[in-house]
Design a protein around this motif. Structure first.
Motif, short mmCIF file in Angstrom:
data_model
loop_
_atom_site.label_atom_id
_atom_site.label_comp_id
_atom_site.label_asym_id
_atom_site.label_seq_id
_atom_site.Cartn_x
_atom_site.Cartn_y
_atom_site.Cartn_z
N LYS A 1 106.55 32.29 -39.08
CA LYS A 1 106.14 31.84 -40.32
C LYS A 1 104.96 30.90 -40.52
O LYS A 1 105.00 30.22 -41.68
CB LYS A 1 107.67 31.02 -40.91
CG LYS A 1 108.78 32.07 -41.05
CD LYS A 1 108.59 32.87 -42.40
CE LYS A 1 109.97 33.58 -42.52
NZ LYS A 1 109.98 34.48 -43.62
N GLY A 2 104.44 30.63 -39.41
CA GLY A 2 103.16 29.73 -39.35
C GLY A 2 103.40 28.24 -39.19
O GLY A 2 102.65 27.48 -39.28
N PHE A 3 104.47 27.85 -38.58
CA PHE A 3 104.91 26.47 -38.13
C PHE A 3 104.05 26.28 -36.70
O PHE A 3 104.05 27.20 -36.01
CB PHE A 3 106.42 26.41 -38.14
CG PHE A 3 107.04 26.16 -39.34
CD1 PHE A 3 107.53 25.09 -39.68
CD2 PHE A 3 107.28 27.07 -40.20
CE1 PHE A 3 107.98 24.70 -41.09
CE2 PHE A 3 108.00 27.19 -41.30
CZ PHE A 3 108.40 25.65 -41.81
N ARG A 4 103.78 24.97 -36.55
CA ARG A 4 103.20 24.56 -35.13
C ARG A 4 104.20 23.50 -34.68
O ARG A 4 104.65 22.84 -35.33
CB ARG A 4 101.68 24.20 -35.63
CG ARG A 4 100.76 25.37 -36.13
CD ARG A 4 99.61 24.91 -36.19
NE ARG A 4 98.75 24.47 -35.19
CZ ARG A 4 98.18 25.41 -34.19
NH1 ARG A 4 98.55 26.59 -34.41
NH2 ARG A 4 97.60 24.87 -33.12
N ILE A 5 104.07 23.39 -33.43
CA ILE A 5 104.81 22.32 -32.91
C ILE A 5 104.05 21.04 -33.13
O ILE A 5 102.96 21.11 -32.58
CB ILE A 5 104.94 22.59 -31.25
CG1 ILE A 5 105.61 23.86 -31.20
CG2 ILE A 5 105.67 21.44 -30.49
CD1 ILE A 5 105.83 24.61 -29.70
N LYS A 6 104.66 20.16 -33.49
CA LYS A 6 104.14 18.77 -34.08
C LYS A 6 104.48 17.72 -32.87
O LYS A 6 103.90 16.90 -32.36
CB LYS A 6 104.60 18.43 -35.55
CG LYS A 6 104.26 17.07 -35.88
CD LYS A 6 104.68 16.70 -37.24
CE LYS A 6 104.35 15.22 -37.52
NZ LYS A 6 104.89 14.57 -38.77
N ASP A 7 105.99 17.94 -32.53
CA ASP A 7 106.57 16.87 -31.67
C ASP A 7 107.73 17.25 -30.77
O ASP A 7 108.28 18.05 -31.20
CB ASP A 7 106.79 15.76 -32.78
CG ASP A 7 107.16 14.14 -31.74
OD1 ASP A 7 106.62 14.20 -30.87
OD2 ASP A 7 107.71 13.30 -32.20
N VAL A 8 107.85 16.70 -29.70
CA VAL A 8 108.86 17.12 -28.70
C VAL A 8 109.61 15.51 -28.38
O VAL A 8 108.93 14.84 -27.96
CB VAL A 8 108.53 17.99 -27.47
CG1 VAL A 8 109.77 18.16 -26.93
CG2 VAL A 8 107.86 18.94 -28.12
N GLU A 9 110.91 15.76 -28.70
CA GLU A 9 111.48 14.39 -28.24
C GLU A 9 112.79 14.70 -27.13
O GLU A 9 113.47 15.71 -27.75
CB GLU A 9 112.36 13.61 -29.42
CG GLU A 9 111.23 13.07 -30.25
CD GLU A 9 112.18 12.16 -31.24
OE1 GLU A 9 113.03 11.85 -31.19
OE2 GLU A 9 111.56 11.99 -32.53
N GLU A 10 112.65 14.45 -25.67
CA GLU A 10 113.54 14.79 -24.92
C GLU A 10 114.64 13.77 -24.75
O GLU A 10 114.34 12.62 -24.97
CB GLU A 10 112.80 15.04 -23.38
CG GLU A 10 111.51 16.10 -23.53
CD GLU A 10 112.35 17.31 -23.26
OE1 GLU A 10 113.36 17.50 -22.81
OE2 GLU A 10 111.62 18.15 -23.70
N ASN A 11 115.80 14.03 -24.54
CA ASN A 11 116.98 13.15 -24.13
C ASN A 11 117.79 13.83 -23.20
O ASN A 11 117.85 15.06 -22.90
CB ASN A 11 117.49 12.56 -25.25
CG ASN A 11 118.19 13.38 -26.37
OD1 ASN A 11 118.81 14.56 -25.78
ND2 ASN A 11 118.40 13.39 -27.54
N LEU A 12 118.88 13.30 -22.85
CA LEU A 12 120.04 14.08 -21.91
C LEU A 12 120.70 15.15 -22.72
O LEU A 12 121.39 15.79 -22.04
CB LEU A 12 121.00 12.88 -21.59
CG LEU A 12 120.47 11.79 -20.73
CD1 LEU A 12 121.46 10.63 -20.35
CD2 LEU A 12 119.78 12.18 -19.44
N GLU A 13 120.63 15.19 -24.02
CA GLU A 13 121.16 16.42 -24.65
C GLU A 13 120.31 17.48 -24.73
O GLU A 13 120.83 18.57 -25.66
CB GLU A 13 121.88 15.84 -26.17
CG GLU A 13 123.14 14.83 -25.83
CD GLU A 13 123.50 14.33 -26.91
OE1 GLU A 13 123.33 14.91 -27.96
OE2 GLU A 13 124.27 13.20 -27.09
#
Length: 76
Positions: free
Chosen positions: A20-32
């Protein structure tokens, strides 16, 4: 849901937004898992759409990591 089905479901969600034209802006990692923030601009700076996906499966996280690398290469 089986492990493979969970992977496919998460991959399809990621693909849906990328197509749909979205781009990855941010990634947040945690234990889940990972929280993947996707953004789409409609050509105007004031119009921006964001979606957040909760990605739990390790293979899905590998998949979006490969998409992120591809995205960064296209920007350079």
């Amino acid at each position: 849901m089986s492990d493979y089905q969970q992977y496919i479901a998460e991959k399809e969600k990621i693909d849906f937004f990328i197509n749909k034209g979205f781009r990855i802006k941010d990634v947040e990692e945690n234990l889940e898992g990972s929280f993947l923030v996707l953004e789409r601009n409609d050509g105007k700076k004031e119009i921006s759409h964001e979606e957040t996906l909760h990605i739990k499966h390790a293979d899905s996280r590998k998949y979006f990591a490969s998409l992120l690398i591809k995205q960064q290469r296209q920007e350079n």
